[in-house]
Structures are given as structure tokens and as C-alpha cells.
Design a protein around this motif. Sequence first.
Motif, PDB file in Angstrom:
ATOM      1  N   ASP A 115     -26.837   4.032 -38.184  1.00 16.81           N
ATOM      2  CA  ASP A 115     -27.667   3.254 -39.220  1.00 16.81           C
ATOM      3  C   ASP A 115     -26.707   3.345 -40.526  1.00 16.81           C
ATOM      4  O   ASP A 115     -26.668   4.204 -41.089  1.00 16.81           O
ATOM      5  N   ALA A 118     -27.286  -1.650 -44.425  1.00 18.33           N
ATOM      6  CA  ALA A 118     -28.670  -1.736 -44.980  1.00 18.33           C
ATOM      7  C   ALA A 118     -28.873  -2.090 -46.464  1.00 18.33           C
ATOM      8  O   ALA A 118     -29.483  -1.511 -47.144  1.00 18.33           O
ATOM      9  N   ASN A 120     -30.369  -4.422 -49.650  1.00 23.47           N
ATOM     10  CA  ASN A 120     -31.776  -4.979 -49.703  1.00 23.47           C
ATOM     11  C   ASN A 120     -31.485  -6.583 -49.784  1.00 23.47           C
ATOM     12  O   ASN A 120     -30.775  -6.976 -50.701  1.00 23.47           O
ATOM     13  N   HIS A 129     -24.022   0.461 -50.922  1.00 17.25           N
ATOM     14  CA  HIS A 129     -23.907  -0.311 -49.665  1.00 17.25           C
ATOM     15  C   HIS A 129     -22.581  -0.402 -49.411  1.00 17.25           C
ATOM     16  O   HIS A 129     -22.164  -0.457 -48.023  1.00 17.25           O
ATOM     17  N   HIS A 155     -29.737  -1.744 -41.018  1.00 15.23           N
ATOM     18  CA  HIS A 155     -31.307  -1.462 -41.159  1.00 15.23           C
ATOM     19  C   HIS A 155     -31.464  -2.070 -42.434  1.00 15.23           C
ATOM     20  O   HIS A 155     -31.750  -1.524 -43.363  1.00 15.23           O
ATOM     21  N   GLY A 157     -33.114  -3.901 -45.798  1.00 16.18           N
ATOM     22  CA  GLY A 157     -34.198  -3.782 -46.462  1.00 16.18           C
ATOM     23  C   GLY A 157     -35.039  -5.219 -46.856  1.00 16.18           C
ATOM     24  O   GLY A 157     -34.608  -5.511 -47.909  1.00 16.18           O
ATOM     25  N   GLU A 254     -36.176  -3.799 -41.873  1.00 12.00           N
ATOM     26  CA  GLU A 254     -37.473  -2.962 -42.096  1.00 12.00           C
ATOM     27  C   GLU A 254     -38.788  -3.917 -41.563  1.00 12.00           C
ATOM     28  O   GLU A 254     -39.828  -3.487 -41.076  1.00 12.00           O
ATOM     29  N   TYR A 304     -41.744   3.290 -46.983  1.00 19.27           N
ATOM     30  CA  TYR A 304     -40.289   3.354 -46.417  1.00 19.27           C
ATOM     31  C   TYR A 304     -40.215   4.551 -45.451  1.00 19.27           C
ATOM     32  O   TYR A 304     -39.772   4.450 -44.392  1.00 19.27           O
ATOM     33  N   ASP A 308     -39.323   4.218 -41.532  1.00 17.55           N
ATOM     34  CA  ASP A 308     -38.452   5.083 -40.750  1.00 17.55           C
ATOM     35  C   ASP A 308     -38.804   5.604 -39.679  1.00 17.55           C
ATOM     36  O   ASP A 308     -38.089   5.929 -38.573  1.00 17.55           O
ATOM     37  N   TYR A 326     -27.237   8.540 -39.968  1.00 11.88           N
ATOM     38  CA  TYR A 326     -27.592   7.588 -41.264  1.00 11.88           C
ATOM     39  C   TYR A 326     -26.473   7.837 -42.219  1.00 11.88           C
ATOM     40  O   TYR A 326     -26.515   8.683 -42.860  1.00 11.88           O
ATOM     41  N   VAL A 328     -26.154   6.881 -45.423  1.00 16.35           N
ATOM     42  CA  VAL A 328     -27.057   6.751 -46.463  1.00 16.35           C
ATOM     43  C   VAL A 328     -26.770   7.578 -47.540  1.00 16.35           C
ATOM     44  O   VAL A 328     -26.422   8.755 -47.614  1.00 16.35           O
ATOM     45  N   GLN A 332     -30.956   9.908 -51.106  1.00 16.79           N
ATOM     46  CA  GLN A 332     -31.900   9.652 -50.238  1.00 16.79           C
ATOM     47  C   GLN A 332     -32.087  10.861 -49.203  1.00 16.79           C
ATOM     48  O   GLN A 332     -32.788  10.972 -48.340  1.00 16.79           O
TER      49      GLN A 332
END
Length: 552
Positions: A115, A118, A120, A129, A155, A157, A254, A304, A308, A326, A328, A332
Motif C-alpha cells: 500500500d 496514496a 489525497n 507521498h 490507496h 485519499g 478510500e 479513516y 482501513d 504500508y 506510510v 500515522q
Amino acid sequence: MIEVIANILTQATHEADPKVTIPEDPKLGHYTTNLAFVFAKNREITPQEAAKDIREDIITTAPKGFFDHIDIAGPGFLNMYLSKETLAKELSSILKLGPKYGSSKEGKGKTVIVDYSAPNIAKPMSVGHLRSTVIGAAVMNLLKFQGYKVIGDNHLGDWGTQFGSLLYAYKHWADQEEFKRKPIDHLVSLYIRFHKESHDNEELMVAAREETAKLQRGDKENTRLWKIFVKESLREFKKIYRRLGVDFDVELGESFYQPMLEGVVQDAISKGIARHDEGAVKIFFENEKFPPTVIEKSDGSHLYATTDLATIKYRMAKWKPVKILYAVANEQALHLAQVFEAARMLDYAPDTELTHVKFGMMLGESGKKFSTRKGEFIKLDDLLERAKEAASEINPDSAERVGIGSVKYYDLSHYRLSDITFDWDLMLNLKGNSAPYLQYTYSRLKNIRKKAKGLKPKIDIGLLGGESEIRAVDALVHFPDAARYAAEKYEPNHLADYLFRTANVLNSFYENSPIISAEKNVAEARLAVAMAGVEVIKSGLTILGIETVERM
Ligand code: ARG
């Protein structure tokens, strides 16, 4: 190779999981193990004595001629030296297998989902990102190299409360001409204006919330506008992906999971892990391991975390992955820890590894965070353009590949959990731990092939006795180990480190072991090393997502 050594040790000593490492100083052997200490403890003998016994067992177990010798060093370390025949075999595999050398079947038949990226919708893609994209893509390649089937999922946003603000701002303030010309820039400026104006205006916040609610109820006009925002954002993101050379197997944002969210809430309630609290539905964790996480607000909207969880449920049903990774940001960590724990409690992914491949921040040149809300962000396209410009000072023809490569390599060569500060000089330093240095090493070796007309690479380890030759061969045969270790840890920096060290060794080989001027047999043996170097550097850079150039 390290797993071959470990297997030999296991066969020789019946120790299930022997620890094998690569000594930093190549003079201490190709591989070393501390097994003797483990044995000495169990049998009440000295590590030295244990080491002697084990050494005999290893030598009789290993294929004939596999090791040159095994030293007992210090208090009882076993330092293992591969034989010339073993090294010759490895070199010939490099030349024969090329980009496949060092790959493994370890992950055969197993699926991994990564993942990553992602960004937004209706916001510019951030440097965070960018990190996710570059790290995620490298981790995917590392795992593919270990034989896994890897699915990369963006993924996006594309749902959430930011759309309320945006819809409000768009309906009231949009300039159609501006929007047509530069859709994302305009949306961002609307978004920024909304944040400024709503700061001391509660009415705007209420109005925005109403727009979000309308969108979630499927209001026609809001849905139409939302689709436009998504389409324009994707168009913008794709430009960057094209430049970065990344492509996704799936792009399920999402919004895709919205119809499944109520199901997640029902699952959690019926399993008894969630309950109503202050009007909301929250998941509570055993022993208050984490703070409770809200999965449904009192107005019935979801969060959120709910998305997930639905995503995990969906991915398990669709792909049965053995791992979901992930890529990320660090920030987070709590969110994902809660999601993973909740998924476990819900039995959504009983035998699947869920891992947060976290990373630190990318800071601006000033050492400060890039920020979107205050409007001080760097646009990624500008950043990549700047890298390209800087790289064109090295050579305009390769500027795009060198520039983009530098940005990616700079990111990947750092331990991913550290914050990194942008530094163009380091990024493009031709002599440092940088993409241009590796690309330069590659093209330098590659060009020998062209110059060495009439010569054929011929492996003859007996002719490669010089210090710089031995070091080059030793470094090359460790490529599979570096790739494997980086894949196991999801840490591309280990591969980058390896490539940098190997490039240093190869450059010193280039300078100390001339090819064209050498006697034919020696020249051909050295040419084989140089060409193996070309293969390894290329293969390593490719895994990191960095292109090579024929001429710097
Ligand atoms: N869109 C999110 C952000 O920009 C990142 C999503 C990460 N992936 C996930 N499954 N939560 O912060």
C-alpha cells in the motif's frame, strides 16, 4: 549465498537457525558465525574447543572444495573463506544470469500487497507521498526479487471531510477560467483560502460539514463536482508517476470502500470489540494497549480507521496475501497500530503479516517541514524539474534520468526512519553516496567493453590475485545477500549501502587493474570482473527504481 552457508551449518551441526554474518573487513572471511559460543555453553567446553569440532563438521558437510579454509578467530568465531572455485562459479552465474543473479524463489506462490503513494485528491502530492512512492516501489521490487507475487495498491485519499471545505470553496469562490487552466493549483488555493477564512468563522465550518454530508448521501451536484476533482487530480498525479517510472497494479481509493464500512461496524459490534460510547461507536483494546478508536461518529459517518479495516477485509478476500505492507509516514504509526490490532481482534487477517513500513519526514533545505496549509509547499513537479536542471550540468542528455535518480537514491540511501533534509549538493555529488556516482561507475565499466575490442570476458580466478581484484570479486558475490537482507527488513538503504561500497571497490579495481594494456589472459579475466560489476550495479539500481546511463 548466506542461506547456502546457513544450510551447510545446519546440516553440519543440527542447529536450526545458525547466525551467519558478513564481516565488515573482508580480510576476516566471506562469512562468519558465532555458533561455537552457542555450542560451548550447551556442552561445557571452551568456545575454542567447540570451534575446532564444528570446523571439522562444516568441512566434511560442505560440498567438496566449497570453502578455501575456515579460521578460528579471537575467542571462537569461525571465519569462512569461499574457495576460488566457488567464487568462479558465482562470477559465472553473474555473467550468465544477468538481472536474475541473486534472485530467489523464497516467496514463490505467495502474494504481498504494498500500500503506497496514496496522495489525497484535490491537494498537491506532498514530499511525504514522494517518499512513500519511492520507498514503496523499491520494497515491491525487493520482494519481487525474492520471488513473491507483489501487488502495488495506490490507496488514494479520495474521500473524507476535506471535500466539504473544497465543495464549499469551489461553489462560492471558484474562477472557472483559472480552474480550467490549472485545476489543482486552483483547488489548492481555494482550499487554503477556506482554511484562512474559516479560522474565525464557525458558519463556514458548519456549511462545509453540510457539503460533506450531502456528498456522502449521494447528492447529484456534489458527486459530479467530486468526480471532476478526482479526475483532475489523477491527471496531475499521473504526470509525476510517469516521471518517477511507477505504475500501480490497482488504484482503489478510500471511496471504493464506502459501501463496506457499515459491515465493519456490524462485525466489530457483534464480536463484542466495539461499543457505543458518547454517541459514537468505538473499538476498545485489551489492557488499554492503545486509546480507543472511533469507527462511527454519532452522525453515522465513518472514519479513516473504518476504511482501513474494510480495506484489509477486502484485500484478504480478493488476494489472500501473506503480507500487507504500508509505506506510510511515521506520523500515522498509532493509527496503523490500532488498525492492525483491530483487524486481529476482528479475525480479518489471521495468518497475514500487517506491517507499517514507516518513514521519517523529508525536510526542506531550511530543515523545516514542507507544509501545504500555509501555502509554503514545494510542488513535486518543480522539485523534479530542479533536480533535472541541476543534473543537466553534469550532462544535458542524461539529465532526466540522473536528476530523478538522484532524488530517489537520496531518499532510499537513508535509513527510512530518519528525517532527511534536502541537500542538492549531496544528492548530485559525483563522488559521494549518490545516484550519479553509481551511474558514473556503471557507465565507466560498461565503456570498457566497447574499448576492449577483440577481448572476451573469461573467468580465471587464478589470474585475479591482486588486492583490488580480490576485493572486487568478494564484493560482487555478496550482492544476493544484500538484496535479501534489504528485502527481509524492508530497508532499501542496505542495498544502497552495498552498491556504494561495491562501486568504491569497482572503481579502485578499474584504476589498479588495467584491462586494455594487460596481457590477453589477464585482460580477459579482468574484463569478466568488470562485466560482472556492470550486471550487479545495474541490477541493484533497477531494484531501487533507478535507471542507468551509458554515458554520463
Ligand atoms: N492518504 C493518506 C495520507 O495522505 C495515506 C494513506 C495510507 N494508506 C492507508 N491504507 N492508510 O495521509
